[in-house]
Design a protein around this motif. Structure first.
Motif, PDB file in Angstrom:
ATOM      1  N   THR A  79       0.853  -1.340   0.128  1.00 32.15           N
ATOM      2  CA  THR A  79      -0.157  -0.032  -0.009  1.00 32.15           C
ATOM      3  C   THR A  79       0.654   1.250  -0.139  1.00 32.15           C
ATOM      4  O   THR A  79       0.327   2.314  -0.369  1.00 32.15           O
ATOM      5  N   VAL A  80       2.243   1.116   0.297  1.00 32.06           N
ATOM      6  CA  VAL A  80       2.850   2.200   0.345  1.00 32.06           C
ATOM      7  C   VAL A  80       3.745   2.566  -0.904  1.00 32.06           C
ATOM      8  O   VAL A  80       4.217   1.457  -1.428  1.00 32.06           O
ATOM      9  N   ARG A  81       3.517   3.756  -1.368  1.00 32.71           N
ATOM     10  CA  ARG A  81       4.121   4.168  -2.790  1.00 32.71           C
ATOM     11  C   ARG A  81       5.602   4.961  -2.633  1.00 32.71           C
ATOM     12  O   ARG A  81       6.189   5.154  -3.622  1.00 32.71           O
ATOM     13  N   CYS A  82       5.509   5.533  -1.456  1.00 31.87           N
ATOM     14  CA  CYS A  82       6.581   6.611  -1.426  1.00 31.87           C
ATOM     15  C   CYS A  82       6.845   6.806   0.281  1.00 31.87           C
ATOM     16  O   CYS A  82       6.061   6.604   0.989  1.00 31.87           O
ATOM     17  N   VAL A  83       8.213   7.114   0.269  1.00 35.27           N
ATOM     18  CA  VAL A  83       8.632   6.995   1.982  1.00 35.27           C
ATOM     19  C   VAL A  83       9.492   8.315   1.970  1.00 35.27           C
ATOM     20  O   VAL A  83      10.256   8.684   0.989  1.00 35.27           O
ATOM     21  N   ALA A  84       9.279   9.045   3.203  1.00 40.05           N
ATOM     22  CA  ALA A  84      10.049  10.201   3.324  1.00 40.05           C
ATOM     23  C   ALA A  84      10.864  10.296   4.616  1.00 40.05           C
ATOM     24  O   ALA A  84      10.235   9.705   5.438  1.00 40.05           O
ATOM     25  N   ILE A  85      11.826  10.911   4.830  1.00 40.82           N
ATOM     26  CA  ILE A  85      12.292  10.960   6.125  1.00 40.82           C
ATOM     27  C   ILE A  85      12.820  12.605   6.499  1.00 40.82           C
ATOM     28  O   ILE A  85      13.278  13.342   5.522  1.00 40.82           O
ATOM     29  N   SER A  86      12.212  13.044   7.700  1.00 44.75           N
ATOM     30  CA  SER A  86      12.656  14.459   7.973  1.00 44.75           C
ATOM     31  C   SER A  86      12.907  14.398   9.449  1.00 44.75           C
ATOM     32  O   SER A  86      12.938  13.573  10.086  1.00 44.75           O
ATOM     33  N   GLY A  87      12.840  15.510  10.176  1.00 47.70           N
ATOM     34  CA  GLY A  87      13.164  15.772  11.436  1.00 47.70           C
ATOM     35  C   GLY A  87      12.127  17.022  12.124  1.00 47.70           C
ATOM     36  O   GLY A  87      11.821  17.790  11.375  1.00 47.70           O
ATOM     37  N   ARG A  88      11.816  16.500  13.347  1.00 49.85           N
ATOM     38  CA  ARG A  88      10.940  17.329  14.056  1.00 49.85           C
ATOM     39  C   ARG A  88      11.940  18.696  14.893  1.00 49.85           C
ATOM     40  O   ARG A  88      13.265  18.399  14.903  1.00 49.85           O
ATOM     41  N   GLY A  89      11.465  19.694  14.871  1.00 49.54           N
ATOM     42  CA  GLY A  89      12.134  20.587  15.536  1.00 49.54           C
ATOM     43  C   GLY A  89      13.221  21.455  14.454  1.00 49.54           C
ATOM     44  O   GLY A  89      12.518  21.568  13.200  1.00 49.54           O
ATOM     45  N   ARG A  90      14.135  22.176  14.807  1.00 51.01           N
ATOM     46  CA  ARG A  90      14.765  23.108  14.005  1.00 51.01           C
ATOM     47  C   ARG A  90      15.967  22.383  13.231  1.00 51.01           C
ATOM     48  O   ARG A  90      16.419  23.121  12.525  1.00 51.01           O
ATOM     49  N   ALA A  91      16.105  21.083  13.236  1.00 51.07           N
ATOM     50  CA  ALA A  91      17.165  20.406  12.729  1.00 51.07           C
ATOM     51  C   ALA A  91      16.689  19.121  11.755  1.00 51.07           C
ATOM     52  O   ALA A  91      15.500  18.538  12.383  1.00 51.07           O
ATOM     53  N   PHE A  92      17.217  18.924  10.716  1.00 52.61           N
ATOM     54  CA  PHE A  92      17.066  17.634  10.071  1.00 52.61           C
ATOM     55  C   PHE A  92      17.817  16.671  11.145  1.00 52.61           C
ATOM     56  O   PHE A  92      17.170  15.615  11.665  1.00 52.61           O
ATOM     57  N   CYS A  93      19.047  16.845  11.244  1.00 54.30           N
ATOM     58  CA  CYS A  93      19.922  15.654  11.987  1.00 54.30           C
ATOM     59  C   CYS A  93      21.248  16.165  12.088  1.00 54.30           C
ATOM     60  O   CYS A  93      22.022  16.429  11.204  1.00 54.30           O
ATOM     61  N   SER A  94      21.668  16.103  13.408  1.00 53.96           N
ATOM     62  CA  SER A  94      22.952  16.797  13.822  1.00 53.96           C
ATOM     63  C   SER A  94      24.034  15.515  13.833  1.00 53.96           C
ATOM     64  O   SER A  94      25.155  15.767  14.266  1.00 53.96           O
ATOM     65  N   GLY A  95      23.836  14.321  13.312  1.00 54.32           N
ATOM     66  CA  GLY A  95      24.722  13.439  13.248  1.00 54.32           C
ATOM     67  C   GLY A  95      24.605  12.384  14.476  1.00 54.32           C
ATOM     68  O   GLY A  95      23.626  12.355  15.065  1.00 54.32           O
ATOM     69  N   GLN A  96      25.760  11.620  14.703  1.00 56.51           N
ATOM     70  CA  GLN A  96      25.540  10.846  15.750  1.00 56.51           C
ATOM     71  C   GLN A  96      25.634  11.214  17.147  1.00 56.51           C
ATOM     72  O   GLN A  96      26.625  12.234  17.318  1.00 56.51           O
ATOM     73  N   ASN A  97      24.926  10.664  18.032  1.00 54.02           N
ATOM     74  CA  ASN A  97      24.842  11.083  19.461  1.00 54.02           C
ATOM     75  C   ASN A  97      25.928  10.555  20.265  1.00 54.02           C
ATOM     76  O   ASN A  97      25.981   9.519  20.518  1.00 54.02           O
ATOM     77  N   LEU A  98      27.056  11.455  20.719  1.00 53.94           N
ATOM     78  CA  LEU A  98      28.257  10.788  21.047  1.00 53.94           C
ATOM     79  C   LEU A  98      27.973  10.359  22.321  1.00 53.94           C
ATOM     80  O   LEU A  98      28.497   9.464  23.070  1.00 53.94           O
ATOM     81  N   ASP A  99      26.902  10.835  23.338  1.00 53.50           N
ATOM     82  CA  ASP A  99      26.729  10.331  24.586  1.00 53.50           C
ATOM     83  C   ASP A  99      26.072   8.896  24.322  1.00 53.50           C
ATOM     84  O   ASP A  99      26.408   8.236  25.309  1.00 53.50           O
ATOM     85  N   ASP A 100      25.360   8.646  23.316  1.00 52.05           N
ATOM     86  CA  ASP A 100      24.924   7.240  23.071  1.00 52.05           C
ATOM     87  C   ASP A 100      25.935   6.303  22.592  1.00 52.05           C
ATOM     88  O   ASP A 100      26.213   5.186  23.008  1.00 52.05           O
ATOM     89  N   ALA A 101      27.269   6.827  21.891  1.00 51.43           N
ATOM     90  CA  ALA A 101      28.017   6.013  21.285  1.00 51.43           C
ATOM     91  C   ALA A 101      29.132   5.915  22.564  1.00 51.43           C
ATOM     92  O   ALA A 101      29.654   4.519  22.719  1.00 51.43           O
ATOM     93  N   PHE A 102      29.381   6.645  23.197  1.00 50.26           N
ATOM     94  CA  PHE A 102      30.559   6.687  24.545  1.00 50.26           C
ATOM     95  C   PHE A 102      29.809   6.922  25.673  1.00 50.26           C
ATOM     96  O   PHE A 102      29.844   7.688  26.415  1.00 50.26           O
ATOM     97  N   VAL A 103      29.237   5.690  26.283  1.00 52.73           N
ATOM     98  CA  VAL A 103      28.507   5.449  27.516  1.00 52.73           C
ATOM     99  C   VAL A 103      29.698   5.609  28.507  1.00 52.73           C
ATOM    100  O   VAL A 103      30.781   5.543  28.208  1.00 52.73           O
ATOM    101  N   GLN A 104      29.380   6.163  29.527  1.00 55.87           N
ATOM    102  CA  GLN A 104      30.377   6.428  30.662  1.00 55.87           C
ATOM    103  C   GLN A 104      31.104   5.171  30.813  1.00 55.87           C
ATOM    104  O   GLN A 104      30.689   3.982  31.126  1.00 55.87           O
ATOM    105  N   GLY A 105      32.480   5.560  30.888  1.00 49.37           N
ATOM    106  CA  GLY A 105      33.325   4.400  31.171  1.00 49.37           C
ATOM    107  C   GLY A 105      34.013   3.957  29.856  1.00 49.37           C
ATOM    108  O   GLY A 105      35.086   3.176  30.035  1.00 49.37           O
ATOM    109  N   ASN A 106      33.401   4.193  28.702  1.00 49.11           N
ATOM    110  CA  ASN A 106      33.978   3.656  27.360  1.00 49.11           C
ATOM    111  C   ASN A 106      34.944   4.476  27.003  1.00 49.11           C
ATOM    112  O   ASN A 106      34.775   5.744  27.045  1.00 49.11           O
ATOM    113  N   GLU A 107      35.796   3.890  26.035  1.00 49.24           N
ATOM    114  CA  GLU A 107      36.849   4.931  25.589  1.00 49.24           C
ATOM    115  C   GLU A 107      36.674   4.419  24.135  1.00 49.24           C
ATOM    116  O   GLU A 107      36.159   3.068  23.542  1.00 49.24           O
ATOM    117  N   HIS A 108      37.310   5.167  22.935  1.00 51.54           N
ATOM    118  CA  HIS A 108      37.240   4.671  21.615  1.00 51.54           C
ATOM    119  C   HIS A 108      37.938   3.415  21.252  1.00 51.54           C
ATOM    120  O   HIS A 108      37.337   2.777  20.111  1.00 51.54           O
TER     121      HIS A 108
END
Length: 266
Positions: free
Chosen positions: A49-78
Motif C-alpha cells: 500500500t506504500v508508494r513513497c517514503v520520506a524522512i525528516s526531522g522534528r524541530g529546527r534540525a534535520f539531523c545533527s549526526g551521531q549522538n556521542l553520549d549514546d556512542a560513548f557511554v560512561q566508562g567507554n573509550e574509543h
C-alpha cells in the motif's frame, strides 16, 4: 512501535513520513533511532500500500549526526571493544542498505541543519528537498573520523574526487542553495513554501508507477560497476520487466485515450 520516530501517513496510506523526534539533541542519531529507521524503511519497502517514503526531522534540525553520549557511554573509550566499528557495522550499514535497496522512492525532507551522519542520511536517499535555511556539513573530520553512512561511496560519485575530498577534509558547511548547485539537493524552498511544495512532489511520487521507479533505481545502482555493454543488456531486461506491469498497460491506455493515468503501483 517506533519509540524514536514520529510517523505520518498521507494520501490514503500511499505516503509514509518518518520524523526523527529528538529535537532537544537536534535529532542526533542513537542506536535505537537507527534501528527504528531501518525497520521503518524495510516495512515500507515490503508494504504494497506504500508508494513513497520520506524522512525528516522534528524541530529546527534535520539531523545533527551521531549522538556521542549514546556512542560513548560512561566508562567507554574509543578503543574499547571496537565500539565505533560496531556502531557503523551493526547500525549504520544496515540502514544504508535498506534505504538504497528500498522498492519505493525514499525522499529526504531536510528541514534544517544536516551534519555528519545526518548529512549522509539525507544524501543516500533518492533525492533531497531542502528548506533554504538548512545546511549540510561533512563534519566527521572535525572529531577525527572519516565519512561513513555511505559517505566514502556516494560523495565521490555525487561530487567528483576534488570536491568530495575538499568537503570531507574541511567539514565546510554548504548552504542549501550551494548544495543544489553541486547536485546534492534536487529542490530548495523558502520556509513558507517548504511543506506545501514538498507535499506536492510527494503526492506526485505516491501516484507514479512504483514498479518502474524501483527498476530505475536498480539500473542506476548497477551502473556504478557495469560496463556499457552490461548496462545496455540490463536496460533491455529491466525494460521488459517494466513492460509486463499493470502500470505500463495503464500508461499506454491513458496516453491513447488522452486521459490522466491511474497507476496502482503494480
Amino acid at each position: 512501535m517506533y519509540t524514536q520516530l514520529d510517523i505520518e501517513t498521507h494520501f490514503e496510506g500511499k505516503l509514509k513520513i518518518a520524523y526523527l523526534n529528538q529535537p532537544e539533541t537536534m535529532n542526533a542519531l542513537t542506536k535505537p533511532s537507527l534501528s527504528d529507521l531501518k525497520d521503518f524503511v524495510k516495512e515500507c519497502s515490503e508494504d504494497p500500500t506504500v508508494r513513497c517514503v520520506a524522512i525528516s526531522g522534528r524541530g529546527r534540525a534535520f539531523c545533527s549526526g551521531q549522538n556521542l553520549d549514546d556512542a560513548f557511554v560512561q566508562g567507554n573509550e574509543h578503543h574499547d571493544n571496537d565500539i565505533i566499528r560496531k556502531i557503523v557495522v551493526d547500525y549504520y550499514n544496515p540502514l544504508v542498505t535498506e534505504i538504497t535497496r528500498c522498492k519505493k522512492p525514499v525522499v529526504a525532507l531536510v528541514n534544517g541543519p544536516a551534519v555528519g551522519a545526518g548529512a549522509m542520511l539525507a544524501l543516500i536517499c533518492d533525492f533531497v528537498l531542502a528548506v533554504e535555511k538548512s545546511y549540510f556539513s561533512q563534519a566527521f573530520s572535525n572529531i577525527g573520523l572519516i565519512p561513513d553512512t555511505g559517505g566514502t561511496y556516494f560523495l565521490p560519485k555525487l561530487l567528483g574526487r576534488q570536491l568530495a575530498n575538499y568537503l570531507a577534509f574541511t567539514g565546510k558547511r554548504l548552504s542549501a542553495e550551494e548544495s543544489k548547485s553541486y547536485g546534492l539537493v534536487a529542490e530548495v524552498f523558502t520556509e513558507e513554501e517548504f511543506t506545501p511544495k514538498s507535499m506536492e512532489i510527494l503526492e506526485k511520487m505516491s501516484n507514479m508507477p512504483t514498479a518502474a521507479l524501483k527498476l530505475t533505481k536498480k539500473a542506476f545502482a548497477q551502473s556504478y560497476t557495469n560496463t556499457l555493454k552490461e548496462q545496455l543488456e540490463l536496460e533491455g531486461d529491466l525494460q521488459q520487466e517494466a513492460a509486463e506491469t499493470e502500470d505500463f498497460i495503464e500508461g499506454v491506455n491513458a496516453f491513447l485515450q488522452k486521459r490522466k493515468p491511474d497507476y496502482k503501483g503494480k
